[in-house]
Design a protein around this motif. Structure first.
Motif, mmCIF file in Angstrom:
data_model
loop_
_atom_site.group_PDB
_atom_site.id
_atom_site.type_symbol
_atom_site.label_atom_id
_atom_site.label_comp_id
_atom_site.label_asym_id
_atom_site.label_seq_id
_atom_site.Cartn_x
_atom_site.Cartn_y
_atom_site.Cartn_z
ATOM 1 N N SER A 15 0.830 -1.213 0.000
ATOM 2 C CA SER A 15 0.000 0.000 0.000
ATOM 3 C C SER A 15 0.860 1.258 0.000
ATOM 4 N N MET A 16 1.878 1.246 0.830
ATOM 5 C CA MET A 16 2.708 2.440 0.955
ATOM 6 C C MET A 16 3.596 2.663 -0.265
ATOM 7 N N LEU A 17 3.920 1.600 -0.998
ATOM 8 C CA LEU A 17 4.694 1.763 -2.221
ATOM 9 C C LEU A 17 3.912 2.600 -3.233
ATOM 10 N N GLN A 18 2.628 2.350 -3.328
ATOM 11 C CA GLN A 18 1.788 3.135 -4.232
ATOM 12 C C GLN A 18 1.744 4.606 -3.796
ATOM 13 N N ALA A 19 1.585 4.816 -2.501
ATOM 14 C CA ALA A 19 1.543 6.191 -1.986
ATOM 15 C C ALA A 19 2.882 6.891 -2.207
ATOM 16 N N LYS A 20 3.981 6.160 -2.038
ATOM 17 C CA LYS A 20 5.304 6.763 -2.223
ATOM 18 C C LYS A 20 5.519 7.160 -3.684
ATOM 19 N N GLN A 21 5.029 6.344 -4.607
ATOM 20 C CA GLN A 21 5.137 6.694 -6.017
ATOM 21 C C GLN A 21 4.326 7.955 -6.329
ATOM 22 N N MET A 22 3.131 8.053 -5.750
ATOM 23 C CA MET A 22 2.314 9.250 -5.968
ATOM 24 C C MET A 22 2.972 10.472 -5.354
ATOM 25 N N LEU A 23 3.644 10.301 -4.219
ATOM 26 C CA LEU A 23 4.376 11.405 -3.592
ATOM 27 C C LEU A 23 5.508 11.874 -4.499
ATOM 28 N N SER A 24 6.262 10.948 -5.055
ATOM 29 C CA SER A 24 7.386 11.325 -5.917
ATOM 30 C C SER A 24 6.920 11.968 -7.225
ATOM 31 N N MET A 25 5.696 11.647 -7.667
ATOM 32 C CA MET A 25 5.142 12.244 -8.888
ATOM 33 C C MET A 25 4.482 13.590 -8.612
ATOM 34 N N GLY A 26 4.366 13.966 -7.346
ATOM 35 C CA GLY A 26 3.757 15.240 -6.992
ATOM 36 C C GLY A 26 2.247 15.196 -6.854
ATOM 37 N N PRO A 30 3.611 15.804 1.171
ATOM 38 C CA PRO A 30 4.144 15.047 2.311
ATOM 39 C C PRO A 30 3.111 14.880 3.438
ATOM 40 N N LYS A 31 2.258 15.883 3.627
ATOM 41 C CA LYS A 31 1.223 15.785 4.657
ATOM 42 C C LYS A 31 0.207 14.693 4.292
ATOM 43 N N ASP A 32 -0.179 14.626 3.003
ATOM 44 C CA ASP A 32 -1.081 13.566 2.549
ATOM 45 C C ASP A 32 -0.454 12.194 2.761
ATOM 46 N N TYR A 33 0.834 12.086 2.434
ATOM 47 C CA TYR A 33 1.550 10.823 2.589
ATOM 48 C C TYR A 33 1.560 10.385 4.049
ATOM 49 N N ALA A 34 1.814 11.313 4.949
ATOM 50 C CA ALA A 34 1.822 10.990 6.381
ATOM 51 C C ALA A 34 0.446 10.536 6.848
ATOM 52 N N THR A 35 -0.607 11.160 6.332
ATOM 53 C CA THR A 35 -1.969 10.762 6.690
ATOM 54 C C THR A 35 -2.259 9.349 6.195
ATOM 55 N N ILE A 36 -1.874 9.065 4.954
ATOM 56 C CA ILE A 36 -2.078 7.726 4.403
ATOM 57 C C ILE A 36 -1.295 6.695 5.197
ATOM 58 N N ASP A 37 -0.062 7.038 5.566
ATOM 59 C CA ASP A 37 0.752 6.113 6.359
ATOM 60 C C ASP A 37 0.065 5.774 7.682
ATOM 61 N N THR A 38 -0.479 6.771 8.327
ATOM 62 C CA THR A 38 -1.174 6.541 9.602
ATOM 63 C C THR A 38 -2.385 5.629 9.413
ATOM 64 N N ILE A 39 -3.153 5.890 8.376
ATOM 65 C CA ILE A 39 -4.349 5.087 8.115
ATOM 66 C C ILE A 39 -3.971 3.641 7.791
ATOM 67 N N MET A 40 -2.967 3.453 6.943
ATOM 68 C CA MET A 40 -2.556 2.102 6.564
ATOM 69 C C MET A 40 -1.953 1.347 7.748
ATOM 70 N N ILE A 55 7.721 6.632 7.588
ATOM 71 C CA ILE A 55 7.756 8.077 7.763
ATOM 72 C C ILE A 55 9.168 8.520 8.161
ATOM 73 N N ASP A 56 9.684 9.493 7.438
ATOM 74 C CA ASP A 56 10.983 10.063 7.770
ATOM 75 C C ASP A 56 10.744 11.197 8.752
ATOM 76 N N LEU A 57 10.974 10.941 10.004
ATOM 77 C CA LEU A 57 10.646 11.902 11.051
ATOM 78 C C LEU A 57 11.615 13.080 11.116
ATOM 79 N N ILE A 58 12.756 12.960 10.500
ATOM 80 C CA ILE A 58 13.734 14.039 10.567
ATOM 81 C C ILE A 58 13.406 15.152 9.576
ATOM 82 N N TYR A 59 12.835 14.806 8.422
ATOM 83 C CA TYR A 59 12.639 15.797 7.374
ATOM 84 C C TYR A 59 11.201 16.253 7.209
ATOM 85 N N GLY A 60 10.342 15.936 8.120
ATOM 86 C CA GLY A 60 8.954 16.371 8.033
ATOM 87 C C GLY A 60 8.780 17.788 8.551
ATOM 88 N N GLU A 61 7.523 18.187 8.726
ATOM 89 C CA GLU A 61 7.229 19.526 9.243
ATOM 90 C C GLU A 61 7.797 19.700 10.647
#
Length: 78
Positions: A15-26, A30-40, A55-61
């Motif tokens: 599931s997260m691989l799909q979300a990561k691809q969508m993140l890299s495509m714009g 990053p906020k949407d990705y974090a929300t999806i990660d939490t839900i999954m 989730i990369d906790l060092i480079y987030g908001e």
């Protein structure tokens, strides 16, 4: 690691691989990705303290690994 947990991890990663691809495509922010990660993670019962979380906790908001109060206590209890 038992077979059931491994299967849940594989489903989470798929599931997260799909979300990561969508993140890299714009498509996702990053906020949407974090929300999806939490839900999954909740769906597949992966702990918020798990090393397998993507989730990369060092480079987030919020710039820091974790709070020294609530989250640490929560992870120690799990």
């Amino acid at each position: 690691m038992n077979d059931a947990y491994r299967e849940r991890l594989e489903q989470y990663f798929a599931s997260m691989l799909q979300a990561k691809q969508m993140l890299s495509m714009g498509i996702l922010t990053p906020k949407d990705y974090a929300t999806i990660d939490t839900i999954m993670a909740e769906k597949y019962r992966i702990s918020s303290c798990s090393l397998y979380r993507g989730i990369d906790l060092i480079y987030g908001e919020f710039r820091g690994n974790m709070s020294h109060y609530k989250e640490v206590t929560q992870c120690q209890e799990e």
